[in-house]
Design a protein around this motif. Structure first.
Motif, PDB file in Angstrom:
ATOM      1  N   ARG A   1       3.917   9.108   2.452  1.00  0.00           N
ATOM      2  CA  ARG A   1       2.707   7.914   2.129  1.00  0.00           C
ATOM      3  C   ARG A   1       3.335   6.612   2.041  1.00  0.00           C
ATOM      4  O   ARG A   1       2.965   5.715   2.902  1.00  0.00           O
ATOM      5  CB  ARG A   1       2.056   8.272   0.945  1.00  0.00           C
ATOM      6  CG  ARG A   1       0.648   7.499   0.584  1.00  0.00           C
ATOM      7  CD  ARG A   1       0.010   8.056  -0.251  1.00  0.00           C
ATOM      8  NE  ARG A   1      -0.634   9.404  -0.067  1.00  0.00           N
ATOM      9  CZ  ARG A   1      -0.974  10.196  -0.951  1.00  0.00           C
ATOM     10  NH1 ARG A   1      -1.053  10.030  -2.258  1.00  0.00           N
ATOM     11  NH2 ARG A   1      -1.322  11.688  -0.838  1.00  0.00           N
ATOM     12  N   SER A   2       4.504   6.381   1.166  1.00  0.00           N
ATOM     13  CA  SER A   2       4.758   4.840   1.225  1.00  0.00           C
ATOM     14  C   SER A   2       5.503   4.473   2.432  1.00  0.00           C
ATOM     15  O   SER A   2       5.439   3.251   2.966  1.00  0.00           O
ATOM     16  CB  SER A   2       5.812   4.624  -0.043  1.00  0.00           C
ATOM     17  OG  SER A   2       5.138   5.052  -1.154  1.00  0.00           O
ATOM     18  N   VAL A   3       6.402   5.365   3.036  1.00  0.00           N
ATOM     19  CA  VAL A   3       6.968   5.007   4.207  1.00  0.00           C
ATOM     20  C   VAL A   3       6.184   5.004   5.400  1.00  0.00           C
ATOM     21  O   VAL A   3       6.470   3.884   6.241  1.00  0.00           O
ATOM     22  CB  VAL A   3       8.266   6.159   4.551  1.00  0.00           C
ATOM     23  CG1 VAL A   3       9.008   6.066   5.822  1.00  0.00           C
ATOM     24  CG2 VAL A   3       9.198   6.266   3.315  1.00  0.00           C
ATOM     25  N   GLY A   4       5.155   5.595   5.390  1.00  0.00           N
ATOM     26  CA  GLY A   4       4.126   5.430   6.643  1.00  0.00           C
ATOM     27  C   GLY A   4       3.379   4.207   6.434  1.00  0.00           C
ATOM     28  O   GLY A   4       3.291   3.427   7.362  1.00  0.00           O
ATOM     29  N   LEU A   5       3.129   3.951   5.091  1.00  0.00           N
ATOM     30  CA  LEU A   5       2.691   2.432   5.023  1.00  0.00           C
ATOM     31  C   LEU A   5       3.444   1.414   5.263  1.00  0.00           C
ATOM     32  O   LEU A   5       3.088   0.300   5.892  1.00  0.00           O
ATOM     33  CB  LEU A   5       2.112   2.272   3.623  1.00  0.00           C
ATOM     34  CG  LEU A   5       1.204   1.070   3.281  1.00  0.00           C
ATOM     35  CD1 LEU A   5      -0.172   1.410   3.956  1.00  0.00           C
ATOM     36  CD2 LEU A   5       0.770   1.209   1.606  1.00  0.00           C
ATOM     37  N   GLY A   6       4.718   1.240   4.933  1.00  0.00           N
ATOM     38  CA  GLY A   6       5.530   0.567   5.420  1.00  0.00           C
ATOM     39  C   GLY A   6       5.903   0.471   6.732  1.00  0.00           C
ATOM     40  O   GLY A   6       6.023  -0.753   7.572  1.00  0.00           O
ATOM     41  N   LEU A   7       5.786   1.599   7.459  1.00  0.00           N
ATOM     42  CA  LEU A   7       5.844   1.659   9.024  1.00  0.00           C
ATOM     43  C   LEU A   7       4.660   0.789   9.861  1.00  0.00           C
ATOM     44  O   LEU A   7       4.663   0.292  10.328  1.00  0.00           O
ATOM     45  CB  LEU A   7       5.872   3.121   9.532  1.00  0.00           C
ATOM     46  CG  LEU A   7       5.932   3.249  10.873  1.00  0.00           C
ATOM     47  CD1 LEU A   7       7.171   2.673  11.619  1.00  0.00           C
ATOM     48  CD2 LEU A   7       5.929   4.833  11.281  1.00  0.00           C
ATOM     49  N   PHE A   8       3.492   0.944   8.949  1.00  0.00           N
ATOM     50  CA  PHE A   8       2.371   0.417   9.615  1.00  0.00           C
ATOM     51  C   PHE A   8       2.124  -1.087   9.584  1.00  0.00           C
ATOM     52  O   PHE A   8       2.135  -1.694  10.490  1.00  0.00           O
ATOM     53  CB  PHE A   8       1.050   1.271   8.842  1.00  0.00           C
ATOM     54  CG  PHE A   8       0.077   0.144   9.093  1.00  0.00           C
ATOM     55  CD1 PHE A   8      -0.828   0.526  10.284  1.00  0.00           C
ATOM     56  CD2 PHE A   8      -0.761  -0.736   8.152  1.00  0.00           C
ATOM     57  CE1 PHE A   8      -2.098  -0.180  10.619  1.00  0.00           C
ATOM     58  CE2 PHE A   8      -1.894  -1.565   8.469  1.00  0.00           C
ATOM     59  CZ  PHE A   8      -2.283  -1.097   9.702  1.00  0.00           C
TER      60      PHE A   8
END
Length: 198
Positions: free
Chosen positions: A3-10
């Motif tokens: 979730r955090s990494v995906g948000l950072g990727l976004f």
């Protein structure tokens, strides 16, 4: 972690797209510019690689503009146009952050760490180039206004600012992802250690 990494990727991807749009400003795409003016009925848009009607290159002079007393050709203004090369460099680092963010989403902690570092580096470069944009085009805007020409900031300044905010958020989210993954790994190792001691 995802979730955090995906948000950072976004956020890093959003910053990359915004920086790409800022890079194609000025003479490349007239709808995006750092500064807009009108000189003798001719609409001019300034960008990274020049201005409408002028040559497309990095480190351009503004002497082709027919302005009174030629104040726009100061050495400082000309040298600052070379520093606009930081726009594509910042976009490149944002792209690297996106590439490693994809690895981070695939549960690779090293990818998340590199994404956080490159996003922070891209944010630093973007902050520097945004300040330079505001100074360079602020000086040019004021000189044009002093000569009686209407001049106002364009939308590319705010695209770069949006990219800066997105990179800061992406870097922070990536850091949270790193701490989340280390916590998950510790929790996963604890039952294994307890079973081996029995």
């Amino acid at each position: 972690m995802i979730r955090s990494v995906g948000l950072g990727l976004f956020f890093c991807f959003a910053a990359f797209v915004l920086l790409i749009f800022a890079n194609v400003s000025g003479p490349v795409w007239g709808n995006i510019s750092f500064l807009n003016t009108n000189i003798d009925g001719r609409e001019i848009h300034f960008g990274v690689y020049g201005y409408t009607g002028g040559p497309r290159r990095l480190g351009y002079t503004i002497d082709q503009l027919d302005t009174r007393n030629g104040l726009l050709n100061s050495v400082i203004v000309h040298k600052l146009t070379y520093v606009l090369v930081l726009h594509p460099i910042a976009a490149g680092f944002a792209f690297i952050a996106v590439a490693f963010g994809i690895c981070g989403v695939a549960s690779n902690v090293v990818g998340t760490i590199i994404m956080a570092m490159t996003a922070a580096l891209a944010a630093t470069i973007t902050l520097v180039v945004w300040i330079i944009d505001m100074v360079l085009f602020g000086i040019t805007r004021n000189k044009l206004r002093d000569q009686g020409h209407p001049a106002q900031y364009g939308n590319a300044n705010w695209l770069v600012l949006g990219a800066l905010i997105a990179l800061l958020l992406g870097s922070c989210a990536s850091c949270f992802g790193i701490f989340e993954s280390s916590r998950v790994q510790r929790n996963n190792q604890r039952p294994t250690l307890e079973k081996s001691s029995v």
